[in-house]
Design an enzyme around this catalytic site. Structure first.
Site, mmCIF file in Angstrom:
data_model
loop_
_atom_site.group_PDB
_atom_site.id
_atom_site.type_symbol
_atom_site.label_atom_id
_atom_site.label_comp_id
_atom_site.label_asym_id
_atom_site.label_seq_id
_atom_site.Cartn_x
_atom_site.Cartn_y
_atom_site.Cartn_z
ATOM 1 N N ASP A 1 3.214 -52.216 -19.869
ATOM 2 C CA ASP A 1 2.577 -53.107 -18.905
ATOM 3 C C ASP A 1 1.056 -52.976 -19.066
ATOM 4 O O ASP A 1 0.549 -52.181 -19.859
ATOM 5 C CB ASP A 1 3.036 -52.807 -17.472
HETATM 6 C C1 BGC Z 1 2.015 -56.978 -14.314
HETATM 7 C C2 BGC Z 1 3.017 -57.594 -15.251
HETATM 8 C C3 BGC Z 1 2.387 -58.745 -16.001
HETATM 9 C C4 BGC Z 1 1.157 -58.245 -16.721
HETATM 10 C C5 BGC Z 1 0.462 -59.319 -17.539
HETATM 11 C C6 BGC Z 1 0.721 -56.675 -15.013
HETATM 12 O O1 BGC Z 1 -0.245 -56.235 -14.117
HETATM 13 O O2 BGC Z 1 2.565 -55.809 -13.734
HETATM 14 O O3 BGC Z 1 4.143 -58.004 -14.541
HETATM 15 O O4 BGC Z 1 3.297 -59.308 -16.897
HETATM 16 O O5 BGC Z 1 0.238 -57.743 -15.766
HETATM 17 O O6 BGC Z 1 -0.137 -60.246 -16.737
#
Ligand code: BGC
Length: 710
Positions: free
Chosen positions: A261
């Protein structure tokens, strides 16, 4: 290309790659954060992926990657297309996952996936970071709206379906994209719902509650998996080889690639404090089995140093790159680096129809003293802060609601708010319709409760729309107080005092502690975030143009302090064992699986054959309108070696029945459906007594029961 050809091509490419090119392939660049020039430099170096870049900017990156990097490996572009390709202004916006889960209908999830994939692909992109397979158990969490609710079975069914919708049969299909099951794993279990690093988790619990939806995702062929921000017994999931390697690859047989993530590698240093340096964090992340590193660009140099210093074997990078290239080849990216999609499909009739259908099916009618559907009214008053707020109706992750993205944009038609939906249906019936906002959701922005009361005074019915707004929704927007914010309850009380029937509608990202705004209303409708046509769906339900068929995928608390209040809790949980907290009635306000329409359904003749595991039940539409019932099957293992839930959903089916019509609904169950995870972390079905329960909702009084021994 068949699998053998893909594998051969991957090995051939790998053999030609330098160590630097392998490290670069593992990095995912956040275009808007590093900017154009830096992005193009990464493209030249052979970065594997970019996120949050669209249109011509994406095309330029791809051109540079193909023409100016040494090996010309195309990049994959990822985007958060969570309930529709929401970061594009013209996309079709679906209900959020939570709202869509109210349909209890995997075909709805499939349609969301298919339409979203087509629109994302038409933008030339390849990959969505969806679905969220976390569970929404502690509803204070800001991201509950992104989940399919609180139950692993339902989340798994909806998740598998949306993945098939995104990916289709063949990853090279021009109209399909990669899905990404996230967040692996247990992210929603953050302690106190405080996003995001500390999670209460054990491997047994992980396997029992949180793994099943991911297993279904892997079985559905999901191409990628994103790790979670959380931790297990003090170890961040990003660096946990047990969940990432042993379980995900070894046991589930996942053959796609793993992406971290957002900035997870740096978080090991800056937020979780388990590493001193980016280098140390990169070593652990690489060795644990992460294939692609989102946004922590420090990883590139750090991992190169680590390979040269001997802390990471080059084969670790080979494996990661192998996983990424395999997917790129299965997508046929080398021949067709840009997806074509279907030009002209944004917001086309077919897509809008599917969004409408999803919105209609996600309406949950939770109480009704007979006021609905509205009949014989001459004047309807639509009141409340969320009656005409398209941002609140859309919820998180669209082009004008996601705080990290472009909040400046104006919403683009078509969309229908509740106010507009009711106005339209009133106009068609020559009914007068008046509107007043009454108050804001947040304190101090707007308030004219007296004005709202005046507007509604001589109406025959009031449709009051309350809920939450974007500043209360999403990442890092966890709430300690789930009661209606601002002066919404005062607004309800003032309207209630008029003596005009009040229909309360919840347009919100999750179950709020709505209290008497629901229980003292004449009817209560839960709409969550219904997307473009959420408002129209509410209006149709209110006027009886649709017979509401949604069921809750999540429980409603009676008060904030009762959360978590999910149905499949362990026995002895006092608040549901009949006693409750000493200062609050027991059990949820509205339970998992609950929801009514304008036709009641009657259950009888539950049968279960312990040899074949076939179950059946007779369901009769005892009402005067055709309706759809969701028949739900739960079980309880009466005595087990570990404490097991009071009940757990194991199957459901929908039956659409004409007035007076009956159907025998059958379930082909299996021994494994009655299993648990034992202390050795094995999934087993223990001998002994079981109860099978089939009926209308997870509420005890809604279930027929039969006991048997295995
Ligand atoms: C979130 C994810 C997301 C990623 C990209 C993160 O902060 O937890 O769910 O896909 O950002 O935007």
């Amino acid at each position: 290309m068949d699998n053998r050809q893909v594998a051969a091509r991957v090995e051939e490419l790998l053999a030609r790659m330098t160590l630097e090119e392998k490290a670069a392939q593992m990095v995912q660049i956040p275009y808007p954060f590093v900017g154009r020039e830096e992005s193009l430099r990464w493209a030249k170096m052979g970065a594997g992926s970019f996120l949050h870049v669209l249109g011509d900017e994406a095309r330029e990156v791809q051109r540079v990657a193909i023409e100016e990097s040494r090996l010309g490996i195309p990049v994959i572009f990822g985007i958060d297309a969570i309930h529709g390709h929401g970061l594009n202004d013209h996309a079709t916006i679906f209900p959020t996952q939570l709202a869509a889960a109210c349909s209890w209908n995997p075909d709805v999830a499939y349609a969301m996936g298919e339409v979203t994939a087509r629109e994302v692909a038409t933008d030339g992109l390849h990959w969505t970071f969806s679905p969220v397979l976390c569970l929404g158990r502690d509803t204070r969490w800001g991201r509950v709206n992104e989940t399919f609710g609180e139950d692993p079975y339902l989340a798994g069914e909806m998740g598998a379906a949306i993945i098939k919708g995104y990916q289709g049969e063949d990853l090279s299909d021009d109209e399909r994209i990669l899905a990404c099951a996230k967040h692996y794993i247990g992210y929603g279990e953050a302690v106190g719902a405080r996003d995001s690093c500390d999670t209460e988790m054990t491997y047994r619990k992980l396997r029992e509650v949180f793994l099943p939806p991911f297993k279904k995702a892997v079985d559905a062929g999901v191409a990628s998996i994103m790790t979670a921000y959380g931790s297990i017994d003090g170890l961040p999931f990003t660096i946990d080889p047990i969940s990432l390697k042993d379980i995900l690859r070894g046991e589930l047989g996942f053959d796609g690639f793993v992406v971290t993530d957002w900035d997870n590698v740096n978080s090991l240093v800056r937020r979780q404090h388990v590493c001193e340096t980016a280098e140390e964090a990169s070593v652990l992340a690489a060795n644990a089995g992460n294939d692609m590193i989102m946004t922590s660009t420090e990883f590139y140099q750090a991992v190169l140093n680590a390979v040269r210093g001997g802390q990471v074997k080059e084969e670790v990078l080979d494996d990661a790159v192998r996983h990424i290239l395999t997917i790129k080849l299965r997508m046929n990216l080398f021949e067709k680096p840009e997806k074509k999609g279907r030009p002209g499909c944004f917001g086309c009739e077919e897509h809008l129809e599917k969004a409408k259908d999803a919105a209609d099916r996600s309406i949950v009618l939770l109480s009704n003293n007979g006021v609905l559907p509205l009949r014989g009214v001459k004047k309807v008053a639509v009141i409340g802060p969320n009656a005409d707020d398209i941002r609140a109706q859309y919820g998180d992750w669209t082009y004008f609601t996601h705080p990290r993205l472009n909040m400046e944009h104006e919403p683009i038609r078509p969309y229908v708010t509740v106010k507009e939906g009711v106005e339209n249906l009133c106009a068609a019936r020559s009914v007068e319709c008046v509107y007043h906002r009454g108050c804001s959701v947040l304190d101090g922005e707007y308030e004219d409760i007296a004005g709202a009361v005046e507007t509604a005074r001589d109406a025959d019915a009031i449709v009051l729309v309350v809920g939450d707004v974007i500043p209360q929704v999403g990442e890092e927007k966890d709430r300690a107080v789930l009661e209606l914010s601002g002066r919404q309850m005062e607004l309800f009380d003032a309207l209630r005092a008029l003596g005009v029937p009040v229909v309360t509608v919840l347009v919100a990202s999750k179950p709020l502690a709505v209290g008497r705004a629901a229980t003292q209303a004449d009817a209560f409708v839960c709409a969550f975030n219904g997307g473009m046509f959420g408002g129209e769906a509410v209006a149709k339900a209110v006027f009886g143009e649709i017979n509401p068929s949604g069921r809750l995928p999540i429980s409603f608390p009676r008060a904030s302090g009762q959360v978590p209040v999910y149905y499949n809790h362990l026995p002895g949980w006092h608040c549901q064992a009949g006693k409750g907290y000493c200062d609050l009635a027991a059990g949820p306000l509205y339970a998992f699986g609950e929801g009514m329409g304008y036709s009641p359904f009657v259950y009888s003749d539950l049968a279960f054959d312990r040899e074949t595991f076939k179950a059946s039940v007779k369901v009769t539409n005892a009402g005067e309108r055709p309706g759809t019932e969701t028949v739900q099957a739960y079980f309880n293992d009466v005595v087990s070696s570990v404490i097991t839930p009071v009940r757990q959903l194991i199957a459901f089916k929908q039956a659409t029945l004409a007035p007076g019509e009956s159907a025998v609904v059958e379930f082909a169950l299996s021994r494994e459906d009655f299993s648990l995870i034992n202390r050795k972390e094995q999934r087993v079905t223990e001998p002994g007594e079981f109860v099978l329960m089939i009926g209308h909702s997870s509420r005890d009084e809604d279930l027929l029961k039969t006991s048997f021994r295995l």
